[in-house]
Design an enzyme around this catalytic site. Structure first.
Site, PDB file in Angstrom:
ATOM      1  N   GLU A  11      12.547  -2.527  -9.497  1.00  0.00           N
ATOM      2  CA  GLU A  11      13.997  -2.715  -9.363  1.00  0.00           C
ATOM      3  C   GLU A  11      14.598  -1.857  -8.260  1.00  0.00           C
ATOM      4  O   GLU A  11      15.775  -1.988  -7.960  1.00  0.00           O
ATOM      5  CB  GLU A  11      14.694  -2.408 -10.700  1.00  0.00           C
ATOM      6  CG  GLU A  11      14.502  -3.508 -11.710  1.00  0.00           C
ATOM      7  CD  GLU A  11      15.299  -3.292 -12.981  1.00  0.00           C
ATOM      8  OE1 GLU A  11      15.822  -2.180 -13.186  1.00  0.00           O
ATOM      9  OE2 GLU A  11      15.368  -4.242 -13.784  1.00  0.00           O
ATOM     10  N   LYS A  12      13.810  -0.972  -7.681  1.00  0.00           N
ATOM     11  CA  LYS A  12      14.369  -0.202  -6.561  1.00  0.00           C
ATOM     12  C   LYS A  12      14.822  -1.163  -5.457  1.00  0.00           C
ATOM     13  O   LYS A  12      15.870  -1.004  -4.866  1.00  0.00           O
ATOM     14  CB  LYS A  12      13.363   0.803  -5.993  1.00  0.00           C
ATOM     15  CG  LYS A  12      14.009   1.654  -4.899  1.00  0.00           C
ATOM     16  CD  LYS A  12      13.094   2.697  -4.346  1.00  0.00           C
ATOM     17  CE  LYS A  12      12.144   2.127  -3.331  1.00  0.00           C
ATOM     18  NZ  LYS A  12      12.802   1.695  -2.072  1.00  0.00           N
ATOM     19  N   GLN A  54      15.679  -7.636  -3.280  1.00  0.00           N
ATOM     20  CA  GLN A  54      14.411  -8.345  -3.067  1.00  0.00           C
ATOM     21  C   GLN A  54      14.000  -9.087  -4.344  1.00  0.00           C
ATOM     22  O   GLN A  54      13.588 -10.252  -4.304  1.00  0.00           O
ATOM     23  CB  GLN A  54      13.330  -7.335  -2.665  1.00  0.00           C
ATOM     24  CG  GLN A  54      11.915  -7.865  -2.739  1.00  0.00           C
ATOM     25  CD  GLN A  54      10.891  -6.893  -2.195  1.00  0.00           C
ATOM     26  OE1 GLN A  54      10.769  -6.753  -0.991  1.00  0.00           O
ATOM     27  NE2 GLN A  54      10.138  -6.225  -3.042  1.00  0.00           N
ATOM     28  N   LEU A  63       0.525   3.622  -2.027  1.00  0.00           N
ATOM     29  CA  LEU A  63       0.924   3.513  -3.433  1.00  0.00           C
ATOM     30  C   LEU A  63       1.382   4.843  -4.017  1.00  0.00           C
ATOM     31  O   LEU A  63       0.924   5.914  -3.630  1.00  0.00           O
ATOM     32  CB  LEU A  63      -0.255   2.966  -4.253  1.00  0.00           C
ATOM     33  CG  LEU A  63      -0.794   1.600  -3.813  1.00  0.00           C
ATOM     34  CD1 LEU A  63      -1.917   1.151  -4.734  1.00  0.00           C
ATOM     35  CD2 LEU A  63       0.304   0.534  -3.755  1.00  0.00           C
ATOM     36  N   GLY A 102       0.823  -1.213   0.000  1.00  0.00           N
ATOM     37  CA  GLY A 102       0.000   0.000   0.000  1.00  0.00           C
ATOM     38  C   GLY A 102       0.850   1.253   0.000  1.00  0.00           C
ATOM     39  O   GLY A 102       2.016   1.211  -0.377  1.00  0.00           O
ATOM     40  N   GLY A 131       5.470   4.669  -8.814  1.00  0.00           N
ATOM     41  CA  GLY A 131       6.290   3.473  -9.037  1.00  0.00           C
ATOM     42  C   GLY A 131       5.402   2.236  -9.083  1.00  0.00           C
ATOM     43  O   GLY A 131       5.492   1.400  -9.994  1.00  0.00           O
ATOM     44  N   HIS A 132       4.499   2.122  -8.093  1.00  0.00           N
ATOM     45  CA  HIS A 132       3.568   0.974  -8.075  1.00  0.00           C
ATOM     46  C   HIS A 132       2.686   0.996  -9.320  1.00  0.00           C
ATOM     47  O   HIS A 132       2.418  -0.034  -9.921  1.00  0.00           O
ATOM     48  CB  HIS A 132       2.654   1.041  -6.840  1.00  0.00           C
ATOM     49  CG  HIS A 132       3.367   0.892  -5.542  1.00  0.00           C
ATOM     50  ND1 HIS A 132       3.476   1.921  -4.632  1.00  0.00           N
ATOM     51  CD2 HIS A 132       4.011  -0.161  -4.985  1.00  0.00           C
ATOM     52  CE1 HIS A 132       4.141   1.508  -3.576  1.00  0.00           C
ATOM     53  NE2 HIS A 132       4.490   0.254  -3.759  1.00  0.00           N
TER      54      HIS A 132
HETATM   55  O1  PAF Z   1       8.227  -4.488  -1.914  1.00  0.00           O
HETATM   56  C1  PAF Z   1       7.255  -4.544  -1.125  1.00  0.00           C
HETATM   57  O2  PAF Z   1       6.413  -3.665  -1.052  1.00  0.00           O
HETATM   58  C2  PAF Z   1       7.148  -5.722  -0.183  1.00  0.00           C
HETATM   59  O3  PAF Z   1       8.396  -6.154   0.228  1.00  0.00           O
HETATM   60  C3  PAF Z   1       6.339  -6.900  -0.781  1.00  0.00           C
HETATM   61  C4  PAF Z   1       7.041  -7.488  -1.976  1.00  0.00           C
HETATM   62  C5  PAF Z   1       4.958  -6.414  -1.164  1.00  0.00           C
HETATM   63  C6  PAF Z   1       6.191  -8.007   0.257  1.00  0.00           C
HETATM   64  O4  PAF Z   1       5.522  -7.567   1.391  1.00  0.00           O
END
Ligand code: PAF
Length: 282
Positions: A150-151, A155, A33, A31, A36-37
């Site tokens: 990619e930020k 991850q 948002l 969330g 980027g999202h």
């Molecule tokens: O990048 C994020 O916002 C979080 O690490 C994710 C991938 C939604 C997991 O909670």
């Protein structure tokens, strides 16, 4: 837009209305948002029939309780923002007990040491928490593709490993960093910066740009030293790490090899807000 809080209801909807109609994409988020999202959602829409956006503030990935408490919960605003992209999105916003019905616990993974580098060395257990929730989301939604920014490059690498390690058939897609006008990488954390600090935070990006240019002629050691000195000159910032690493295995560069792609990674505190960024350097 359809909103689900309950995983079984979401699964029934996907089975009855979406699964046979074409590819299903997942954009996992916590969330708060931003653009980027939205860029991930837009790419998901372009490449798939159905897009599910999950909004879940995952408690197991926060190494500090206060960070979890400070994390903004903005579902109504998030839904409004998503509606500006498409009315056809499916949003999954479960509660903590829906995602962790028995207890809020973290699974332990082995990502061949990827989890201990950079972010992992400063945020203990963070990646186990991320992988725990992403694996849960993948098992609930069974997407064909999942989109990550990619930020959070480390991850992204870890999620690619996760998918292989637990044998899931999800295509994990990394999307370019979206930046503010001054180059600051978009992040939900940017809202915690004062107006003045948000403006000067572009220094992180310009330092990465210079590091990239220097990489043509100078050694990684020289560049790292230069970056450290630059941050010492700007006392508003506190540099946590700067590293030039192999883009695939994320190991710090030793002897430069022509065939390897390298990326500069950085984590910085500004006004107690931890900001990360990265940039390809060759
Ligand atoms: O990048 C994020 O916002 C979080 O690490 C994710 C991938 C939604 C997991 O909670």
């Amino acid at each position: 837009m359809v909103l689900f809080h309950n995983k079984s209801e979401l699964q029934i909807h996907l089975k009855n209305k979406c699964r046979d109609a074409g590819k299903i994409a997942l954009v996992p988020t916590m969330g708060a948002l931003h653009k980027g999202h939205l860029s991930l959602v837009t790419k998901g829409i372009q490449e798939n029939r159905t897009v599910v956006v999950s909004i879940f503030i995952n408690p197991t990935q926060f190494d500090k309780r206060e960070d979890l408490e400070k994390y903004p919960s903005t579902l109504k605003k998030d839904l409004e923002l998503l509606a500006t992209v498409s009315e056809k999105l499916i949003v999954f916003a479960p509660s903590v007990s829906e995602m962790y019905p028995d207890e809020v616990s973290t699974k332990s993974y082995n990502f061949d040491g990827l989890e201990d580098l950079m972010e992992g060395s400063f945020r203990k257990n963070h990646f186990n928490g991320v992988a725990t929730v992403v694996e849960k989301l993948f098992r609930i939604i069974e997407p064909d593709r999942a989109y990550f920014g990619e930020k959070d490059f480390q991850q992204l690498a870890i999620i690619k490993k996760l998918v292989k390690g637990v044998n899931l058939s999800v295509e994990v897609i990394g999307c370019p960093i979206v930046r503010e006008g001054n180059g600051l990488a978009m992040s939900s954390r940017n809202n915690r910066l004062s107006k003045e600090n948000r403006a000067i935070a572009g220094f992180i990006y310009s330092t990465l740009e210079t590091a990239k240019n220097l990489f043509g002629t100078k050694s990684a050691l020289y560049i790292t030293d230069w970056v450290k000195k630059e941050f010492l000159k700007h006392s508003e910032f506190s540099l946590e790490y700067f590293e030039i690493a192999d883009e695939v295995n994320l190991r710090p560069i030793k002897k430069r090899q022509d065939k390897i792609k390298y990326r500069a990674f950085i984590a910085v505190y500004l006004q107690e807000v931890r900001l990360i960024d990265n940039m390809p350097v060759n």
